[in-house]
Scaffold this motif. Sequence first.
Motif, mmCIF file in Angstrom:
data_model
loop_
_atom_site.group_PDB
_atom_site.id
_atom_site.type_symbol
_atom_site.label_atom_id
_atom_site.label_comp_id
_atom_site.label_asym_id
_atom_site.label_seq_id
_atom_site.Cartn_x
_atom_site.Cartn_y
_atom_site.Cartn_z
ATOM 1 N N MET A 35 1.042 -1.213 -0.258
ATOM 2 C CA MET A 35 -0.209 -0.270 0.150
ATOM 3 C C MET A 35 0.788 0.916 -0.175
ATOM 4 S SD MET A 35 -3.091 -1.066 2.688
ATOM 5 C CE MET A 35 -4.119 0.212 2.694
ATOM 6 N N ASP A 36 0.011 2.735 -0.532
ATOM 7 C CA ASP A 36 1.279 3.170 -0.105
ATOM 8 C C ASP A 36 1.048 4.001 0.657
ATOM 9 O OD1 ASP A 36 2.404 5.691 -1.601
ATOM 10 O OD2 ASP A 36 1.061 6.145 -3.057
ATOM 11 N N PHE A 37 1.754 4.785 1.525
ATOM 12 C CA PHE A 37 1.220 4.879 2.782
ATOM 13 C C PHE A 37 1.917 6.238 2.526
ATOM 14 C CE2 PHE A 37 0.580 0.826 4.340
ATOM 15 C CZ PHE A 37 -0.416 1.687 4.931
ATOM 16 N N ASN A 38 2.366 7.232 1.344
ATOM 17 C CA ASN A 38 3.546 8.132 1.197
ATOM 18 C C ASN A 38 2.531 9.626 1.416
ATOM 19 O OD1 ASN A 38 6.079 7.768 0.650
ATOM 20 N ND2 ASN A 38 5.519 7.024 -2.033
ATOM 21 N N PHE A 39 2.497 10.349 1.958
ATOM 22 C CA PHE A 39 1.989 11.196 2.522
ATOM 23 C C PHE A 39 2.270 13.108 1.441
ATOM 24 C CE2 PHE A 39 2.672 10.433 6.174
ATOM 25 C CZ PHE A 39 1.740 10.070 6.927
ATOM 26 N N THR A 40 0.512 13.317 0.836
ATOM 27 C CA THR A 40 0.319 14.606 -0.194
ATOM 28 C C THR A 40 1.166 15.765 0.250
ATOM 29 O OG1 THR A 40 -0.520 16.034 1.060
ATOM 30 C CG2 THR A 40 -1.892 13.525 -0.244
ATOM 31 N N GLU A 41 2.137 16.295 -0.580
ATOM 32 C CA GLU A 41 2.603 17.439 -0.324
ATOM 33 C C GLU A 41 2.028 18.623 0.073
ATOM 34 O OE1 GLU A 41 4.611 21.031 -4.426
ATOM 35 O OE2 GLU A 41 3.037 19.080 -4.547
ATOM 36 N N GLU A 42 0.385 18.289 0.360
ATOM 37 C CA GLU A 42 0.668 19.722 1.758
ATOM 38 C C GLU A 42 0.759 18.941 2.963
ATOM 39 O OE1 GLU A 42 -1.029 18.211 -0.895
ATOM 40 O OE2 GLU A 42 -1.514 20.735 -2.132
ATOM 41 N N GLN A 43 0.549 17.443 2.968
ATOM 42 C CA GLN A 43 0.439 16.999 3.969
ATOM 43 C C GLN A 43 2.525 17.409 4.435
ATOM 44 O OE1 GLN A 43 -1.565 13.598 3.287
ATOM 45 N NE2 GLN A 43 -3.268 13.731 3.916
ATOM 46 N N GLN A 44 3.070 17.395 3.439
ATOM 47 C CA GLN A 44 4.216 16.965 4.220
ATOM 48 C C GLN A 44 4.823 18.647 4.474
ATOM 49 O OE1 GLN A 44 5.811 14.139 4.186
ATOM 50 N NE2 GLN A 44 7.558 15.443 5.094
ATOM 51 N N MET A 45 4.334 19.461 3.395
ATOM 52 C CA MET A 45 4.252 21.003 3.781
ATOM 53 C C MET A 45 3.857 21.370 5.302
ATOM 54 S SD MET A 45 2.979 22.667 0.448
ATOM 55 C CE MET A 45 3.353 24.216 1.272
ATOM 56 N N VAL A 46 2.695 20.945 5.844
ATOM 57 C CA VAL A 46 1.668 20.693 6.994
ATOM 58 C C VAL A 46 3.468 20.238 8.434
ATOM 59 C CG1 VAL A 46 0.626 20.197 8.843
ATOM 60 C CG2 VAL A 46 -0.619 20.566 6.271
ATOM 61 N N ARG A 47 3.248 19.209 7.927
ATOM 62 C CA ARG A 47 4.793 18.215 9.017
ATOM 63 C C ARG A 47 5.505 18.906 8.953
ATOM 64 N NH1 ARG A 47 4.900 13.075 10.716
ATOM 65 N NH2 ARG A 47 3.687 12.401 9.137
ATOM 66 N N ASP A 48 6.349 20.083 8.052
ATOM 67 C CA ASP A 48 7.441 20.195 8.224
ATOM 68 C C ASP A 48 7.105 21.649 9.010
ATOM 69 O OD1 ASP A 48 8.486 18.812 6.389
ATOM 70 O OD2 ASP A 48 8.592 19.264 4.678
ATOM 71 N N GLY A 49 6.207 22.626 8.260
ATOM 72 C CA GLY A 49 5.813 23.476 9.308
ATOM 73 C C GLY A 49 5.922 23.278 10.917
ATOM 74 N N LEU A 50 5.215 22.138 10.911
ATOM 75 C CA LEU A 50 4.785 22.182 12.543
ATOM 76 C C LEU A 50 6.158 21.698 13.198
ATOM 77 C CD1 LEU A 50 1.617 20.671 13.048
ATOM 78 C CD2 LEU A 50 2.285 22.129 13.759
ATOM 79 N N SER A 51 7.056 21.184 12.491
ATOM 80 C CA SER A 51 8.018 20.616 12.999
ATOM 81 C C SER A 51 9.111 21.657 13.393
ATOM 82 C CB SER A 51 8.451 19.687 12.159
ATOM 83 O OG SER A 51 9.811 18.916 12.511
#
Length: 376
Positions: free
Chosen positions: A1-17
């Motif tokens: 299964m593909d458990f990759n996150f969308t570009e938007e979700q990755q941006m949210v993760r990076d910003g919160l991190s």
Amino acid sequence: MDFNFTEEQQMVRDGLSRLVREQYDWETRRKTIAGGAGWRPEIWSQLAELGILGMPFSEGDGGFGGGAVDAMVIMEEFGKGLVIEPFIPTVVCAGGFLKHAGTAAQKEEHIGAIVSGSAVFAFAYAEPKGRYDYADLETTARKDGSGYVINGHKAVVFGAPWASHLVVTARTGGERRDRSGVSVFVLAKDTPGVTTRDYVTVDGRRASEVYFENVSVPAEALIGAEGEGLALIERVTDEAIAALCAEACGAMKVAHAMTVEYSRQRKQFGVPIGSFQVLQHRMVDMYTSYEQAVSLTYLATLRLGSEEVERKKAVSAAKVGVGQAARLIGQEAVQIHGGNGVTDEYAIGHYFKRLTIFDSEFGNVDHHLKRHVALS
């Protein structure tokens, strides 16, 4: 299964991190939980400005079109920094009730306030004698003209000291523990007759005992159909459990990393303790448990949109697996840190406390084992 996150979700993760790393360092958090307010309203405002508080809501409700996976990403980053701001009570719980069963007027009044950060909610559902049964209610809401009068006592209401509003469960009919007759209300915390006793929890958050004495609310305060709220409560709390599991995964990841790093620095008999094979095995067990917890959390999050039985089974399985992993990782981290692990100055002890309290929220391991077996 593909458990990759969308570009938007990755941006949210990076910003919160980045936000957690730069503005939620360990010493700042220590000072915050020791202070009078116990949280940082300016962080809440920043989360609103970044769109985090509106991420899980649809665009039609005034949000940014996200969902449970977005909440999972957010909570994992919060877990890494032991963020104490009340995202789950406000966005996941109160927001969940509103988006699933709120009227157009309720959504317009409250969801916009949640997204903007101007309103903070707490979910008052637990009672001193209720254990983990959402239908075991002594709090009542009796009809009074066109409205209701609420009387009762809610225990350990997380985030209530900071809340402007409360979402409350109460019995409007039937007998205690009946599945029918349970209703959900939303009201301002400063409504006459509502009193609170605030305190600090073991893991550094704030909670309240909330008392309702002849609290009058209008009919418009009712969320969903009268007496048919239990299925709605179970749906929203399942969403909250999935978000909590993501938070625990974030905390476990950091606790494991901190333990590995400590084992490389701490020396005994002239060598780093991380060179001892028995400790290496224990840290591998910690990592394996963490990875299993992540997989269970992903599954539970993806099953939130499934039919009721499958959703409940996946969520209970996650709560059991993540709860067991949280206990193992928290306890092993403290053990390997030795005496330093139980001092207030070391962060690892606070990760241990948060992971320990996680097990008791919305049902512990034993409770969810029983629920899973009953559904199988």
